[in-house]
Design a protein around this motif. Structure first.
Motif, PDB file in Angstrom:
ATOM      1  N   PRO A 164      -8.804 -17.985  -2.107  1.00  0.00           N
ATOM      2  CA  PRO A 164      -9.945 -17.087  -2.290  1.00  0.00           C
ATOM      3  C   PRO A 164     -10.720 -17.425  -3.561  1.00  0.00           C
ATOM      4  CG  PRO A 164      -7.870 -15.914  -2.668  1.00  0.00           C
ATOM      5  CD  PRO A 164      -7.529 -17.320  -2.277  1.00  0.00           C
ATOM      6  N   PRO A 165     -11.955 -16.938  -3.666  1.00  0.00           N
ATOM      7  CA  PRO A 165     -12.730 -17.143  -4.902  1.00  0.00           C
ATOM      8  C   PRO A 165     -12.028 -16.485  -6.089  1.00  0.00           C
ATOM      9  CG  PRO A 165     -14.096 -16.164  -3.170  1.00  0.00           C
ATOM     10  CD  PRO A 165     -12.683 -16.185  -2.670  1.00  0.00           C
ATOM     11  N   ILE A 166     -12.298 -17.016  -7.264  1.00  0.00           N
ATOM     12  CA  ILE A 166     -11.633 -16.516  -8.470  1.00  0.00           C
ATOM     13  C   ILE A 166     -11.905 -15.026  -8.693  1.00  0.00           C
ATOM     14  CG2 ILE A 166     -13.475 -17.189 -10.092  1.00  0.00           C
ATOM     15  CD1 ILE A 166      -9.627 -17.400 -10.639  1.00  0.00           C
ATOM     16  N   GLU A 167     -13.088 -14.560  -8.346  1.00  0.00           N
ATOM     17  CA  GLU A 167     -13.406 -13.131  -8.515  1.00  0.00           C
ATOM     18  C   GLU A 167     -12.479 -12.261  -7.656  1.00  0.00           C
ATOM     19  OE1 GLU A 167     -16.744 -15.709  -9.489  1.00  0.00           O
ATOM     20  OE2 GLU A 167     -15.695 -15.463  -7.580  1.00  0.00           O
ATOM     21  N   LEU A 198      -0.724 -17.714  -3.587  1.00  0.00           N
ATOM     22  CA  LEU A 198      -1.903 -18.509  -3.937  1.00  0.00           C
ATOM     23  C   LEU A 198      -1.543 -19.993  -3.958  1.00  0.00           C
ATOM     24  CD1 LEU A 198      -3.511 -16.399  -6.814  1.00  0.00           C
ATOM     25  CD2 LEU A 198      -4.414 -16.725  -4.491  1.00  0.00           C
ATOM     26  N   GLY A 199      -0.396 -20.307  -4.514  1.00  0.00           N
ATOM     27  CA  GLY A 199       0.048 -21.689  -4.552  1.00  0.00           C
ATOM     28  C   GLY A 199       0.243 -22.271  -3.160  1.00  0.00           C
ATOM     29  N   ARG A 200       0.659 -21.447  -2.240  1.00  0.00           N
ATOM     30  CA  ARG A 200       0.865 -21.920  -0.858  1.00  0.00           C
ATOM     31  C   ARG A 200      -0.446 -22.204  -0.145  1.00  0.00           C
ATOM     32  NH1 ARG A 200       5.740 -17.740   0.135  1.00  0.00           N
ATOM     33  NH2 ARG A 200       7.377 -19.081  -0.686  1.00  0.00           N
ATOM     34  N   THR A 201      -1.548 -21.678  -0.662  1.00  0.00           N
ATOM     35  CA  THR A 201      -2.844 -21.934  -0.024  1.00  0.00           C
ATOM     36  C   THR A 201      -3.409 -23.307  -0.398  1.00  0.00           C
ATOM     37  OG1 THR A 201      -4.190 -20.945  -1.771  1.00  0.00           O
ATOM     38  CG2 THR A 201      -3.395 -19.463  -0.019  1.00  0.00           C
ATOM     39  N   ALA A 253      -9.138 -22.482  -8.296  1.00  0.00           N
ATOM     40  CA  ALA A 253     -10.108 -21.433  -7.966  1.00  0.00           C
ATOM     41  C   ALA A 253     -11.147 -21.258  -9.070  1.00  0.00           C
ATOM     42  CB  ALA A 253      -9.382 -20.105  -7.713  1.00  0.00           C
ATOM     43  N   LEU A 254     -10.731 -21.429 -10.306  1.00  0.00           N
ATOM     44  CA  LEU A 254     -11.632 -21.243 -11.441  1.00  0.00           C
ATOM     45  C   LEU A 254     -12.625 -22.393 -11.594  1.00  0.00           C
ATOM     46  CD1 LEU A 254     -12.411 -19.527 -13.913  1.00  0.00           C
ATOM     47  CD2 LEU A 254     -10.651 -20.768 -15.197  1.00  0.00           C
ATOM     48  N   PHE A 280      -7.999 -20.384 -20.433  1.00  0.00           N
ATOM     49  CA  PHE A 280      -6.930 -19.578 -21.018  1.00  0.00           C
ATOM     50  C   PHE A 280      -7.349 -18.112 -21.128  1.00  0.00           C
ATOM     51  CE2 PHE A 280      -3.382 -18.629 -23.889  1.00  0.00           C
ATOM     52  CZ  PHE A 280      -2.384 -19.312 -23.223  1.00  0.00           C
ATOM     53  N   ALA A 281      -8.655 -17.852 -21.179  1.00  0.00           N
ATOM     54  CA  ALA A 281      -9.136 -16.466 -21.192  1.00  0.00           C
ATOM     55  C   ALA A 281      -8.781 -15.772 -19.873  1.00  0.00           C
ATOM     56  CB  ALA A 281     -10.639 -16.424 -21.441  1.00  0.00           C
ATOM     57  N   LEU A 282      -8.863 -16.499 -18.772  1.00  0.00           N
ATOM     58  CA  LEU A 282      -8.467 -15.936 -17.474  1.00  0.00           C
ATOM     59  C   LEU A 282      -6.975 -15.610 -17.492  1.00  0.00           C
ATOM     60  CD1 LEU A 282      -8.913 -15.272 -14.456  1.00  0.00           C
ATOM     61  CD2 LEU A 282      -8.373 -17.681 -13.995  1.00  0.00           C
ATOM     62  N   TYR A 283      -6.187 -16.524 -17.986  1.00  0.00           N
ATOM     63  CA  TYR A 283      -4.746 -16.335 -18.103  1.00  0.00           C
ATOM     64  C   TYR A 283      -4.444 -15.049 -18.888  1.00  0.00           C
ATOM     65  CZ  TYR A 283      -0.024 -17.538 -19.816  1.00  0.00           C
ATOM     66  OH  TYR A 283       1.301 -17.528 -20.149  1.00  0.00           O
ATOM     67  N   THR A 284      -5.162 -14.858 -19.985  1.00  0.00           N
ATOM     68  CA  THR A 284      -4.976 -13.664 -20.814  1.00  0.00           C
ATOM     69  C   THR A 284      -5.450 -12.413 -20.074  1.00  0.00           C
ATOM     70  OG1 THR A 284      -5.265 -15.009 -22.794  1.00  0.00           O
ATOM     71  CG2 THR A 284      -5.531 -12.628 -23.054  1.00  0.00           C
TER      72      THR A 284
END
Length: 140
Positions: A3-6, A28-31, A88-89, A104-108
């Motif tokens: 899916p999209p990151i959003e 997600l990893g399986r996709t 995705a990002l 890394f901001a997404l990770y946080t």
């Protein structure tokens, strides 16, 4: 299909339980599409990850505006999910957009830093740094 990151961010915000978030990350990893031998080349290996991680970043120049195409894989289920977050990002961004994106901001934002081991956090940092370096090189 990834899916999209959003959508991924919205889903993470919706899921309260961390065991469920881990399951979602694994899903997600399986996709991700199955990796071929070319992806597992030594040149695609991400250094600094405790698990085996491979990332391949190319530019699709066939469109009016060149866009990145990112592929990745890992030998660990949760880490493969983290690779899927990176795909995705970054997949479909221009090299300049990717160079300006703080992975890394997404990770946080997703709260992963509080719930993953320090080794996995270092691995995410290594993936983000690798993608950033490649994007800067491709944007030049």
């Amino acid at each position: 299909m990834l899916p999209p990151i959003e959508t991924i961010v919205e889903n993470f915000e919706f899921i309260d339980d961390w065991e469920e978030r881990y399951r979602y990350l694994i899903e997600l990893g399986r996709t991700l599409p199955p990796a071929d031998a070319a992806l597992h080349a030594e040149s695609n290996k991400v250094l600094g990850c405790a698990s085996q991680v491979w990332i391949d970043l190319n530019v699709d120049a066939s469109a009016d505006v060149p866009r990145l195409h990112l592929r990745g894989d890992s030998d660990a289920h949760i880490v493969r999910g983290l690779v899927a977050l990176m795909v995705a990002l970054f997949d479909g961004k221009t090299p300049r957009e990717a160079a300006d994106t703080d992975a890394f901001a997404l990770y946080t934002k997703l709260g992963l830093g509080e719930h993953l081991t320090p080794q996995r956090s270092n691995g995410v940092r290594a993936m983000a740094d690798r993608i950033h370096r490649d994007a800067v090189r491709l944007a030049a």
